[in-house]
Write an enzyme that holds these catalytic residues in place. Structure first.
Site, short mmCIF file in Angstrom:
data_model
loop_
_atom_site.label_atom_id
_atom_site.label_comp_id
_atom_site.label_asym_id
_atom_site.label_seq_id
_atom_site.Cartn_x
_atom_site.Cartn_y
_atom_site.Cartn_z
N ASP A 13 0.84 -1.20 0.00
CA ASP A 13 0.00 0.00 0.00
C ASP A 13 0.87 1.25 0.00
OD1 ASP A 13 -2.18 1.79 0.27
OD2 ASP A 13 -3.27 0.37 1.50
N HIS A 195 -8.37 -3.34 7.73
CA HIS A 195 -7.40 -2.56 6.96
C HIS A 195 -7.93 -1.13 6.96
CE1 HIS A 195 -4.53 -1.79 3.56
NE2 HIS A 195 -5.46 -0.91 3.21
N TYR A 286 -11.89 6.45 -2.95
CA TYR A 286 -10.82 5.46 -2.93
C TYR A 286 -9.48 6.17 -2.75
CZ TYR A 286 -8.53 1.14 -4.67
OH TYR A 286 -7.79 -0.01 -4.82
#
Length: 337
Positions: A13, A195, A286
């Site tokens: 990430d 997460h 997002y």
């Protein structure tokens, strides 16, 4: 309570934060420091998962396999993992990743599209991998709707199901609602996981709430390195876990040192809550769209927040990065009308 499994996502990430440009030296140093600090898992690869390196998502400096092999050289105890998004990565990609050293895989779909994960979860189980279902943009589905998607992934063979707050838009209450909904439909031996992203400054609080509601796996990263305002900062979460008396295998000071000495110096854009990243969480956008929206804003002389709010209004999802330029052009046309 069950011992927590702490999985660090700095090398996956965290790729988003530097446009997927880690070099192999970064991977070797960071993975080695994390392994030494006692994390249970280390995730490695392109920010958008196996085979994500592309014109749409951004080209990485090295291949996923090269990154995985480099991490495998220095990891003595931590389990190596990566992400696969059906439609981007393939089962052949997964096989190559396994051969390079991956022991665990997260099969990631949008929070309403778990049905596309069936063949990938089944293939990963046949390979003997630890398999998690990773429900991205969990804020874009109701608690009961998300639980139904989780049940599908469990039925395909997933060992663990993630509430993945990709927009960083969930609150403690909405986290608790989703894990309670999981309890109503999932088997007791299916692990739950969180997460979290930091866009509303709630990643640590949301991770704590998840653990209090049954999560045993927690994603985090050094200095919060990740998309948007970043992920749950591992050093902060571990400090809180220590105060709560939760069992885990991490060394707080070693994580602090790795965050300050290895990760913060390579951030080309500070990973923090600021006007743009806060807008991600507020607009339910997002997190990986941040750098794309900022690039479009610079190109068309727009406020990136206007682009992000419009992206949220249109409910764009991962994989629609190419639509961000269209959003920007529409905003320019509207302003000039």
């Amino acid at each position: 309570m069950t011992r927590l499994f702490i999985l660090d996502v700095t090398l996956r990430d965290g790729m988003h934060a530097i446009r997927h440009q880690y070099d192999l030296g970064h991977v070797r140093e960071i993975a080695g420091a994390l392994d030494e600090a006692g994390v249970d898992g280390i995730e490695v690869g392109h920010g958008d998962g196996l085979d994500g390196s592309s014109i749409a998502y951004g080209f990485s400096r090295h291949t996923d396999i090269a990154y995985i092999r480099e991490a495998a050289k220095v990891c003595k105890r931590a389990k190596l993992t990566t992400v696969l998004l059906p439609g981007i990565g393939t089962i052949d990609d997964l096989k190559r990743a396994r051969d390079a050293g991956i022991q665990s895989i997260r099969i990631a779909t949008h929070s309403t599209e778990a049905d596309v994960s069936e063949q990938h979860i089944a293939a990963a189980k046949e390979m003997g991998l630890d398999v998690s279902g990773f429900l991205m943009m969990s804020s874009a589905n109701s608690a009961d709707g998300l639980a139904g998607q989780a049940r599908l992934m469990e039925s395909y063979g997933a060992d663990c199901i993630y509430v993945a707050d990709s927009a960083g838009g969930l609150t403690m209450r909405s986290i608790a609602e989703r894990f309670r909904a999981f309890d109503a439909v999932l088997n007791a031996d299916t692990q739950r996981a969180i997460h979290a992203h930091e866009n509303l400054s709630l990643s640590v609080a949301n991770s704590v709430t998840a653990v209090e509601n049954g999560a045993t796996r927690v994603d985090a990263s050094l200095a919060g390195m990740g998309a948007g305002a970043g992920n749950c900062p591992i050093e902060a979460f571990v400090a809180v876990a220590n105060l709560y008396g939760w069992e885990h295998g991490c060394d707080l000071f070693k994580l602090q040192d790795a965050a300050d000495d290895l990760v913060r110096p390579i951030q080309d854009r500070p990973v923090r809550v600021d006007r743009e990243t806060l807008t991600l969480g507020y607009g339910n956008v997002y997190s990986s769209f941040l750098r794309h929206a900022e690039k479009a804003a610079e190109q068309f002389d727009l406020d990136p927040r206007a682009i992000l709010i419009e992206i949220g209004r249109r409910r764009l999802i991962g994989g629609q990065e190419d639509m961000i330029v269209d959003v920007a052009l529409d905003l320019v046309e509207r302003a000039n009308a």
